[in-house]
Enzyme design. Structure first.
Site, PDB file in Angstrom:
ATOM      1  N   ASP A 158       0.676  -1.233  -0.234  1.00  0.00           N
ATOM      2  CA  ASP A 158       0.078  -0.073   0.110  1.00  0.00           C
ATOM      3  C   ASP A 158       1.001   1.176  -0.007  1.00  0.00           C
ATOM      4  OD1 ASP A 158      -2.078   1.640   0.029  1.00  0.00           O
ATOM      5  OD2 ASP A 158      -2.776   1.098   2.447  1.00  0.00           O
ATOM      6  N   ARG A 159       1.517   1.409  -1.046  1.00  0.00           N
ATOM      7  CA  ARG A 159       2.531   2.483  -1.104  1.00  0.00           C
ATOM      8  C   ARG A 159       2.055   3.857  -1.429  1.00  0.00           C
ATOM      9  NH1 ARG A 159       5.241   6.357  -1.278  1.00  0.00           N
ATOM     10  NH2 ARG A 159       7.532   6.591  -1.819  1.00  0.00           N
ATOM     11  N   LYS A 160       1.070   3.778  -2.292  1.00  0.00           N
ATOM     12  CA  LYS A 160       0.176   4.920  -2.608  1.00  0.00           C
ATOM     13  C   LYS A 160       1.107   6.105  -3.105  1.00  0.00           C
ATOM     14  CE  LYS A 160      -3.742   5.004   1.117  1.00  0.00           C
ATOM     15  NZ  LYS A 160      -2.905   3.952   1.967  1.00  0.00           N
ATOM     16  N   PHE A 161       1.693   5.639  -4.212  1.00  0.00           N
ATOM     17  CA  PHE A 161       2.526   6.380  -5.158  1.00  0.00           C
ATOM     18  C   PHE A 161       1.800   7.640  -5.377  1.00  0.00           C
ATOM     19  CE2 PHE A 161       4.455   2.266  -6.044  1.00  0.00           C
ATOM     20  CZ  PHE A 161       5.906   2.481  -5.448  1.00  0.00           C
TER      21      PHE A 161
ATOM     22  N   ASN B 144      -0.542   0.391  -5.257  1.00  0.00           N
ATOM     23  CA  ASN B 144      -1.619   1.340  -5.643  1.00  0.00           C
ATOM     24  C   ASN B 144      -0.688   2.727  -5.703  1.00  0.00           C
ATOM     25  OD1 ASN B 144      -0.889   1.823  -2.903  1.00  0.00           O
ATOM     26  ND2 ASN B 144      -3.037   1.958  -2.364  1.00  0.00           N
TER      27      ASN B 144
END
EC number: 2.4.2.10
Length: 475
Positions: free
Chosen positions: A303-306, A332
């Site tokens: 769940d890195r949320k680039f 993601n």
């Protein structure tokens, strides 16, 4: 129940004045020329036992584990049936505060248990639905309700619209026919009651609008539509394991995470990680986690949320100390920087068969990911369906712009057995609500499992509930 038994029961109910004629204001607010008062059954134990036995003989659509009587008249009926059939019973307290479904139930139960609702009368079905709601809130499955008399005023239809099949011993029309036949009711009064029924056949439930049910294609069918191999693998894995559960492993150390993954692995389709919060991260973490994932057949979702520009995210994805590309099946990204972020992640991820989820909505109060932002996420996903496998979403059923293909998957965070929120603005919804009302596919559960005394057993309960919700949405 055969015709003779039904006629005998109707005559006995009339004899104890459980069936009355006059002018009566019902709970629904309308005035009825007939009043059915089955509270009188408690004064006639033999008849009460007969009614309970007959209700227990009605066929349900599925086996049930528990009984729950609708307060209050149906409680003695349910109690007698529970004792006679040796089926445990739940008691629902009548008054309950919002988001306190668990506190309004007395008895022993597990998420995924099937409950048979017991009721004396059904008019609009509102009383049954008031009992169904807290049961579903805590993860129980409610598909059937048995009732002594169906007043034929919309209850059957209203319940069916909410996923509950009604099974009755008799209808009000049948009661009238027997009483006229046996000289207990005059034809004129019977016609008055019939006119009343004809004028009030399909009444809506007061204050309880029927939500349209989200009907979806099966995961096995959607797997064949997926253009990304990881998206196809996820659909196939969910079908094989009968699990649409993703656990958010928000723990502080790699040691804790690996231990948790091994315990809950058999129950999940995906494990969501935040590698940058692990205080004891070492380069071999990814290899260790992949070994556990392969052993238990689940995917790893970092769940890195680039959120940066394309060139930067390619370096964040492939390099640094975490080397996410090497071990995470799925990552993601926000779309605030435009489609370039997807192109950058695709450059590195597609050759390795990785998948990407776009953040189209968030579950925290006051977030800005909605409306045009969500529509833009859908557009970008469709333009890059070779790498984008779906969305992190909250209520896809409400979207004004939806994906044209069911190959895109929806995963929803903020799921617990009881709806509510926390002090930091996180909003929680139940698995049933997320799947059936909001149209999602995967439930993402964090604290509800990782803080449980037995995470493996709790994960199993969530898996069962999530899968039951998915199955009920197929038809």
């Amino acid at each position: 129940m055969d015709a003779a038994a039904m006629e005998s029961l109707i005559l006995e109910l009339h004899a104890i004045e459980a069936v009355k004629f006059g002018a009566f204001v019902l709970k629904s607010g309308i005035t009825s020329p007939i009043y059915l008062d089955l509270r009188m059954l408690v004064a006639h134990p033999r008849l009460l036992s007969t009614v309970a036995s007959l209700l227990g003989s009605l066929p349900a659509t599925r086996p049930y584990d528990l009984l729950c009587g609708v307060p209050y008249t149906a409680l003695p009926i349910a109690s007698v049936l529970s004792a006679a059939a040796s089926v445990p019973m739940l008691l629902r307290r009548y008054h309950v505060t919002p988001h306190a479904a668990a506190e309004c139930l007395d008895g022993s139960f597990r998420a995924g248990d099937a409950v048979l609702i017991v009721e004396d009368l059904v008019t609009t079905g509102s009383s049954v639905l008031e009992t169904v709601a807290p049961l579903r809130e805590v993860g129980l499955v409610v598909a059937d309700a048995v009732v002594v008399i169906d007043r034929e005023q919309g209850g059957r239809e209203n319940l069916a619209a909410n996923g509950v099949a009604l099974h009755s011993l008799m209808t009000l029309t049948e009661v009238l026919a027997v009483l006229v036949k046996r000289g207990k009711l005059g034809e004129e009064k019977a016609q008055e009651v019939k006119r009343f029924l004809d004028a009030n056949r399909k009444m809506a439930v007061p204050g309880l609008p029927v939500k349209p049910k989200v009907v979806r294609k099966a995961f096995s069918e959607r797997a064949g539509l997926a253009t990304n191999p990881m998206g196809r693998k996820l659909f196939e894995l969910m079908e094989a394991k009968q699990s649409n559960l993703c656990v958010a492993a928000d723990v502080g150390t790699a040691t804790e995470l690996l231990d948790l993954a091994d315990k809950i692995g058999p129950e999940i389709c995906m494990l969501k990680t935040h590698v940058d919060i692990l205080s004891d991260f070492t380069p071999d973490f990814g290899h260790k986690l992949r070994s556990i994932a392969e052993r238990h057949s689940f995917l790893i979702f970092e769940d890195r949320k680039f959120a940066d520009i394309g060139n930067t995210v390619t370096m964040q994805y492939e390099g640094g100390i975490f080397r996410i590309l090497d071990w995470a099946d799925i990552v993601n990204a926000h779309i605030v920087s435009g489609p370039g972020i997807v192109e950058g992640l695709k450059l590195k991820g597609l050759p390795k068969g990785r998948g990407l989820l776009l953040l189209s909505e968030m579950s925290s109060a006051g977030n800005l990911a909605h409306g045009d932002y969500t529509a833009a996420a859908v557009k970008i996903a469709e333009q890059h369906s070779d790498i984008v496998i779906g969305f992190i979403s909250v209520n896809p059923a409400s979207w004004s712009v939806t994906p044209s293909s069911p190959a895109f998957i929806h995963a929803t965070p903020g799921v617990q057995l009881v709806a509510g929120g926390d002090s930091l603005g996180q909003q929680y919804n139940t698995p049933y609500s997320v799947i059936n009302d909001r149209g999602s596919d995967i439930i993402i559960v964090g604290r509800g499992i990782i803080r449980a005394n037995n995470p493996a057993e709790t994960a199993r309960e969530y898996r069962i509930q999530g899968w039951h919700a998915y199955q009920s949405s197929l038809s």
